[in-house]
Design a protein around this motif. Structure first.
Motif, PDB file in Angstrom:
ATOM      1  N   PHE A  59       0.750  -1.257   0.105  1.00  0.00           N
ATOM      2  CA  PHE A  59       0.015  -0.216   0.116  1.00  0.00           C
ATOM      3  C   PHE A  59       0.757   1.382  -0.230  1.00  0.00           C
ATOM      4  N   HIS A  60       1.978   1.296   0.015  1.00  0.00           N
ATOM      5  CA  HIS A  60       2.951   2.425  -0.179  1.00  0.00           C
ATOM      6  C   HIS A  60       4.332   2.006  -0.395  1.00  0.00           C
ATOM      7  N   ASN A  61       4.969   2.958  -0.771  1.00  0.00           N
ATOM      8  CA  ASN A  61       6.372   2.509  -1.206  1.00  0.00           C
ATOM      9  C   ASN A  61       7.498   2.441   0.226  1.00  0.00           C
ATOM     10  N   GLY A  62       7.538   1.174   0.656  1.00  0.00           N
ATOM     11  CA  GLY A  62       8.546   1.135   1.909  1.00  0.00           C
ATOM     12  C   GLY A  62       9.537   1.276   1.793  1.00  0.00           C
ATOM     13  N   VAL A  63      10.264   1.719   0.824  1.00  0.00           N
ATOM     14  CA  VAL A  63      11.569   2.278   0.868  1.00  0.00           C
ATOM     15  C   VAL A  63      11.610   3.736   1.093  1.00  0.00           C
ATOM     16  N   TRP A  79       7.908   2.501  -6.393  1.00  0.00           N
ATOM     17  CA  TRP A  79       6.962   1.649  -5.470  1.00  0.00           C
ATOM     18  C   TRP A  79       6.561   0.378  -6.226  1.00  0.00           C
ATOM     19  N   GLU A  80       6.109   0.552  -7.401  1.00  0.00           N
ATOM     20  CA  GLU A  80       5.506  -0.812  -8.330  1.00  0.00           C
ATOM     21  C   GLU A  80       6.699  -1.578  -8.732  1.00  0.00           C
ATOM     22  N   PHE A  81       7.813  -1.107  -9.032  1.00  0.00           N
ATOM     23  CA  PHE A  81       8.976  -1.945  -9.416  1.00  0.00           C
ATOM     24  C   PHE A  81       9.514  -2.667  -7.976  1.00  0.00           C
ATOM     25  N   TYR A  82       9.637  -1.982  -6.965  1.00  0.00           N
ATOM     26  CA  TYR A  82       9.873  -2.615  -5.762  1.00  0.00           C
ATOM     27  C   TYR A  82       8.984  -3.857  -5.330  1.00  0.00           C
ATOM     28  N   LEU A  83       7.649  -3.550  -5.623  1.00  0.00           N
ATOM     29  CA  LEU A  83       6.511  -4.509  -5.390  1.00  0.00           C
ATOM     30  C   LEU A  83       6.753  -5.816  -6.182  1.00  0.00           C
ATOM     31  N   ARG A  84       6.984  -5.512  -7.532  1.00  0.00           N
ATOM     32  CA  ARG A  84       7.116  -6.562  -8.443  1.00  0.00           C
ATOM     33  C   ARG A  84       8.277  -7.461  -7.972  1.00  0.00           C
ATOM     34  N   VAL A  85       9.394  -7.052  -7.881  1.00  0.00           N
ATOM     35  CA  VAL A  85      10.740  -7.406  -7.507  1.00  0.00           C
ATOM     36  C   VAL A  85      10.416  -8.236  -6.265  1.00  0.00           C
ATOM     37  N   GLN A 133      -2.582   5.089  -7.334  1.00  0.00           N
ATOM     38  CA  GLN A 133      -2.785   3.711  -6.614  1.00  0.00           C
ATOM     39  C   GLN A 133      -3.696   2.895  -7.117  1.00  0.00           C
ATOM     40  N   LYS A 134      -4.743   3.389  -7.921  1.00  0.00           N
ATOM     41  CA  LYS A 134      -5.674   2.694  -8.452  1.00  0.00           C
ATOM     42  C   LYS A 134      -5.015   1.753  -9.710  1.00  0.00           C
ATOM     43  N   TYR A 135      -4.234   2.478 -10.523  1.00  0.00           N
ATOM     44  CA  TYR A 135      -3.318   1.953 -11.459  1.00  0.00           C
ATOM     45  C   TYR A 135      -2.443   0.764 -11.096  1.00  0.00           C
ATOM     46  N   ILE A 136      -1.880   1.070  -9.878  1.00  0.00           N
ATOM     47  CA  ILE A 136      -0.904  -0.064  -9.458  1.00  0.00           C
ATOM     48  C   ILE A 136      -1.713  -1.234  -8.891  1.00  0.00           C
ATOM     49  N   TYR A 137      -2.913  -1.105  -8.072  1.00  0.00           N
ATOM     50  CA  TYR A 137      -3.635  -2.227  -7.601  1.00  0.00           C
ATOM     51  C   TYR A 137      -4.155  -2.925  -9.031  1.00  0.00           C
ATOM     52  N   LEU A 138      -4.699  -2.271  -9.908  1.00  0.00           N
ATOM     53  CA  LEU A 138      -5.315  -3.242 -10.993  1.00  0.00           C
ATOM     54  C   LEU A 138      -4.269  -3.896 -11.633  1.00  0.00           C
ATOM     55  N   LYS A 139      -3.097  -3.151 -11.964  1.00  0.00           N
ATOM     56  CA  LYS A 139      -2.184  -3.698 -12.683  1.00  0.00           C
ATOM     57  C   LYS A 139      -1.505  -5.235 -12.036  1.00  0.00           C
ATOM     58  N   ASN A 140      -1.405  -4.903 -10.642  1.00  0.00           N
ATOM     59  CA  ASN A 140      -1.087  -6.021 -10.091  1.00  0.00           C
ATOM     60  C   ASN A 140      -1.898  -6.885  -9.229  1.00  0.00           C
ATOM     61  N   LYS A 141      -2.992  -7.068  -9.842  1.00  0.00           N
ATOM     62  CA  LYS A 141      -3.973  -7.692  -8.937  1.00  0.00           C
ATOM     63  C   LYS A 141      -3.967  -9.114  -8.381  1.00  0.00           C
TER      64      LYS A 141
END
Length: 283
Positions: free
Chosen positions: A144-148, A177-183, A219-227
């Motif tokens: 839910f957020h960029n933890g870094v 944020w989205e890069f770290y989430l996927r990694v 945020q919505k974009y990241i949630y839906l892309k990485n559902k």
């Protein structure tokens, strides 16, 4: 033998800060690096400033591309890199002189760690501002957020390769944020050096300030892309909600209103009773 690090510095309308940023690289105690200064179609004097550094030290390399955003600029620099370790730095930020040395020591001795960052301090032209202390270690810390808390980190190039680089879609203003989430979803861990080794420039015209105005849409974009990631970590999401702060509960509520739960249900049949309980909590 020291290992080569490729440093990627995108620059768009930040030529006035570029000297300070690149000087922080020249001052690094770890010296086995190359630096790609990527001019992202900037209309200012980025080219002239960058070429002065190229003439000063052959480790600096200048690249030009048509304007496409920070993600495309980083991807271009990484594609041209020779190293197995990548360091990202925005053109208006800077590192403390020992960051690379300390971060590389972590990566070379911990094969399960893919990303290394540190505590940092916000600053502007006039003064030092408050310190931020990142604590993220795994995928649940990025739901839910960029933890870094900043986009500057040292990571293995293989991490970038495994997730096909940074997302270049202009809707994704939180590309870090989205890069770290996927990694991290692939099982890579994050290590935070508990020292202030990074300095993040904060001013009215900064890109992060502009992104705050589009926070909900992004945020919505990241949630839906990485559902699929959010569905996979549904149980962890529930546990997190039970101990979350009010701010994080608000983010989880936004997630509830964003994700298509009909699709989620098909993926989460074993968790239907837990899901029902979770939805009751969110009402």
């Amino acid at each position: 033998m020291p290992l080569l690090v490729s440093i990627i510095v995108p620059c768009y309308n930040q030529a006035q800060y570029l000297d300070e940023s690149l000087q922080s690289l020249l001052d690094q105690t770890y010296t086995d690096w190359e630096c790609f200064i990527v001019n992202d179609g900037s209309p200012d004097n980025t080219k002239e400033v960058a070429q002065q550094w190229v003439a000063k030290d052959p480790r600096f390399i200048y690249l030009y591309k048509e304007n496409g955003g920070v993600s495309s600029a980083r991807n271009l620099g990484i594609k041209n890199s020779k190293a197995t370790f990548i360091l990202t730095l925005d053109a208006d930020d800077k590192y403390e002189a020992t960051f690379l040395e300390k971060a590389m020591a972590v990566l070379v001795t911990n094969p399960d760690i893919g990303i290394v960052s540190s505590w940092g301090r916000f600053f502007n032209t006039d003064k030092q501002l408050h310190i931020f202390k990142s604590t993220a270690t795994s995928v649940t810390d990025f739901l839910f957020h960029n933890g870094v808390n900043n986009g500057s980190s040292l990571f293995r190039k293989v991490c970038w390769e495994q997730v096909n680089g940074y997302d270049e879609n202009p809707e994704n203003g939180y590309e870090d944020w989205e890069f770290y989430l996927r990694v991290c979803n692939l099982g890579w861990k994050v290590h935070i050096i508990e020292e202030v080794l990074f300095f993040y420039r904060q001013n009215i015209g900064s890109r992060s300030a502009g992104m705050n105005q589009k926070h909900n849409t992004t945020q919505k974009y990241i949630y839906l892309k990485n559902k699929d990631i959010y569905c996979t970590h549904y149980e962890a999401l529930i546990d997190r909600f039970l101990t979350a702060s009010d701010l994080e509960k608000a983010a989880i509520n936004k997630f509830r209103n964003t994700i298509d739960y009909k699709l989620g249900a098909a993926l989460l049949k074993p968790l239907r009773s837990i899901k029902w309980f979770f939805l009751k909590l969110l009402k």
